[in-house]
Design a protein around this motif. Structure first.
Motif, mmCIF file in Angstrom:
data_model
loop_
_atom_site.group_PDB
_atom_site.id
_atom_site.type_symbol
_atom_site.label_atom_id
_atom_site.label_comp_id
_atom_site.label_asym_id
_atom_site.label_seq_id
_atom_site.Cartn_x
_atom_site.Cartn_y
_atom_site.Cartn_z
ATOM 1 N N ALA A 45 0.811 -1.223 0.000
ATOM 2 C CA ALA A 45 0.000 0.000 0.000
ATOM 3 C C ALA A 45 0.839 1.265 0.000
ATOM 4 N N TYR A 46 1.925 1.269 0.774
ATOM 5 C CA TYR A 46 2.670 2.512 0.981
ATOM 6 C C TYR A 46 4.142 2.448 0.591
ATOM 7 N N GLY A 47 4.651 1.259 0.276
ATOM 8 C CA GLY A 47 6.055 1.136 -0.106
ATOM 9 C C GLY A 47 7.008 1.266 1.059
ATOM 10 N N VAL A 48 6.523 1.086 2.257
ATOM 11 C CA VAL A 48 7.352 1.273 3.440
ATOM 12 C C VAL A 48 7.629 -0.074 4.103
ATOM 13 N N ASP A 49 8.849 -0.210 4.615
ATOM 14 C CA ASP A 49 9.253 -1.407 5.345
ATOM 15 C C ASP A 49 8.728 -1.281 6.775
ATOM 16 N N LEU A 50 7.784 -2.143 7.145
ATOM 17 C CA LEU A 50 7.152 -2.046 8.459
ATOM 18 C C LEU A 50 8.164 -2.219 9.583
ATOM 19 N N ALA A 51 9.132 -3.094 9.410
ATOM 20 C CA ALA A 51 10.134 -3.315 10.463
ATOM 21 C C ALA A 51 10.944 -2.048 10.727
ATOM 22 N N ALA A 52 11.235 -1.299 9.693
ATOM 23 C CA ALA A 52 11.984 -0.043 9.868
ATOM 24 C C ALA A 52 11.071 1.077 10.370
ATOM 25 N N LEU A 53 9.837 1.079 9.927
ATOM 26 C CA LEU A 53 8.897 2.142 10.282
ATOM 27 C C LEU A 53 8.384 2.035 11.710
ATOM 28 N N TRP A 54 8.088 0.811 12.163
ATOM 29 C CA TRP A 54 7.337 0.633 13.398
ATOM 30 C C TRP A 54 7.940 1.304 14.624
ATOM 31 N N PRO A 55 9.236 1.177 14.937
ATOM 32 C CA PRO A 55 9.740 1.834 16.161
ATOM 33 C C PRO A 55 9.555 3.349 16.151
ATOM 34 N N ARG A 56 9.684 3.946 14.986
ATOM 35 C CA ARG A 56 9.505 5.402 14.893
ATOM 36 C C ARG A 56 8.037 5.791 14.991
ATOM 37 N N LEU A 57 7.189 4.986 14.367
ATOM 38 C CA LEU A 57 5.759 5.270 14.438
ATOM 39 C C LEU A 57 5.261 5.129 15.870
ATOM 40 N N TRP A 58 5.772 4.130 16.582
ATOM 41 C CA TRP A 58 5.374 3.896 17.977
ATOM 42 C C TRP A 58 5.630 5.133 18.828
ATOM 43 N N LEU A 59 6.693 5.866 18.522
ATOM 44 C CA LEU A 59 7.048 7.051 19.303
ATOM 45 C C LEU A 59 6.048 8.199 19.152
ATOM 46 N N ILE A 60 5.321 8.237 18.047
ATOM 47 C CA ILE A 60 4.402 9.362 17.833
ATOM 48 C C ILE A 60 2.931 8.987 17.985
ATOM 49 N N LEU A 61 2.653 7.716 18.241
ATOM 50 C CA LEU A 61 1.253 7.312 18.371
ATOM 51 C C LEU A 61 0.607 7.982 19.581
ATOM 52 N N PRO A 62 -0.638 8.408 19.453
ATOM 53 C CA PRO A 62 -1.341 8.982 20.597
ATOM 54 C C PRO A 62 -1.649 7.895 21.635
ATOM 55 N N GLU A 63 -1.850 8.326 22.844
ATOM 56 C CA GLU A 63 -2.051 7.406 23.972
ATOM 57 C C GLU A 63 -3.172 6.379 23.750
ATOM 58 N N PRO A 64 -4.331 6.750 23.202
ATOM 59 C CA PRO A 64 -5.370 5.736 22.997
ATOM 60 C C PRO A 64 -4.911 4.601 22.060
ATOM 61 N N ALA A 65 -4.192 4.937 21.013
ATOM 62 C CA ALA A 65 -3.696 3.911 20.093
ATOM 63 C C ALA A 65 -2.671 3.014 20.779
ATOM 64 N N VAL A 66 -1.790 3.621 21.545
ATOM 65 C CA VAL A 66 -0.783 2.847 22.280
ATOM 66 C C VAL A 66 -1.460 1.878 23.237
ATOM 67 N N ARG A 67 -2.478 2.350 23.942
ATOM 68 C CA ARG A 67 -3.185 1.483 24.898
ATOM 69 C C ARG A 67 -3.849 0.298 24.204
ATOM 70 N N GLN A 68 -4.477 0.543 23.073
ATOM 71 C CA GLN A 68 -5.143 -0.550 22.357
ATOM 72 C C GLN A 68 -4.139 -1.566 21.837
ATOM 73 N N ILE A 69 -3.046 -1.089 21.287
ATOM 74 C CA ILE A 69 -2.013 -1.998 20.777
ATOM 75 C C ILE A 69 -1.392 -2.769 21.931
ATOM 76 N N GLN A 70 -1.110 -2.091 23.024
ATOM 77 C CA GLN A 70 -0.531 -2.762 24.188
ATOM 78 C C GLN A 70 -1.491 -3.798 24.762
ATOM 79 N N SER A 71 -2.774 -3.496 24.747
ATOM 80 C CA SER A 71 -3.767 -4.441 25.241
ATOM 81 C C SER A 71 -3.794 -5.710 24.388
ATOM 82 N N ALA A 72 -3.740 -5.553 23.078
ATOM 83 C CA ALA A 72 -3.710 -6.722 22.189
ATOM 84 C C ALA A 72 -2.432 -7.519 22.403
ATOM 85 N N HIS A 73 -1.318 -6.826 22.582
ATOM 86 C CA HIS A 73 -0.043 -7.502 22.855
ATOM 87 C C HIS A 73 -0.100 -8.259 24.174
#
Length: 167
Positions: A45-73
């Motif tokens: 969809a976006y041409g981006v490597d998820l493994a490279a993108l994810w740590p940086r994206l995690w740093l800017i995610l808003p708190e509600p998104a972080v909580r939902q992802i952490q809950s699933a984890h």
């Protein structure tokens, strides 16, 4: 024009296939295939490597998104602990047969919970890229905040290059 009964049959077969795997299986487990499917879908969809993108994206995610992802984890981690209990009960069953019943029960519940949790986690990760990937591209200076539209494939390629520290 394709008859509606044929379209319904195609839809039913697609849903049945997707319950098994979203892409052709390439990993030893369903869990690995599900996460790899997420990475492939983001790449397509976006041409981006998820493994490279994810740590940086995690740093800017808003708190509600972080909580939902952490809950699933956390749900997936709990299912893994239950699977470990199943192994323990299976070992105990070598000396005491009723433990085999507990082992089978724990294993069945762990498998079901793990699949549900990992499917939710993969979906949330993909959604986080969909919703916040463009924001990350803006923050690293690859696109202007005023630029309209979705995250473009060439911008995703640029993010992958920057995040992998490619020259």
């Amino acid at each position: 024009m394709i008859p509606s009964s044929t379209l319904a049959r195609i839809q039913a077969l697609t849903e049945a296939r997707d319950r098994i795997a979203l892409r052709e299986p390439a990993r030893p487990t369903w869990y690995g295939d599900r996460m790899q499917a997420t990475a492939h879908r983001v790449e397509a969809a976006y041409g981006v490597d998820l493994a490279a993108l994810w740590p940086r994206l995690w740093l800017i995610l808003p708190e509600p998104a972080v909580r939902q992802i952490q809950s699933a984890h956390d749900s997936f981690s709990a299912a893994a602990r239950l699977a470990a209990w199943a192994v323990g009960y299976a070992l105990l069953a070598c000396w005491w047969w009723p433990a085999a019943l507990a082992a089978v029960g724990c294993a069945a519940v762990a498998r079901s919970r793990a699949r549900t949790a990992l499917d939710a986690l993969a979906g949330l990760i993909e959604a986080a890229v969909d919703v916040h990937g463009r924001e990350l591209a803006t923050r690293v200076g690859l696109i202007s905040p005023e630029a309209p539209g979705l995250l473009a494939h060439d911008t995703g390629d640029g993010m992958s290059a920057v995040f992998r520290k490619a020259e």
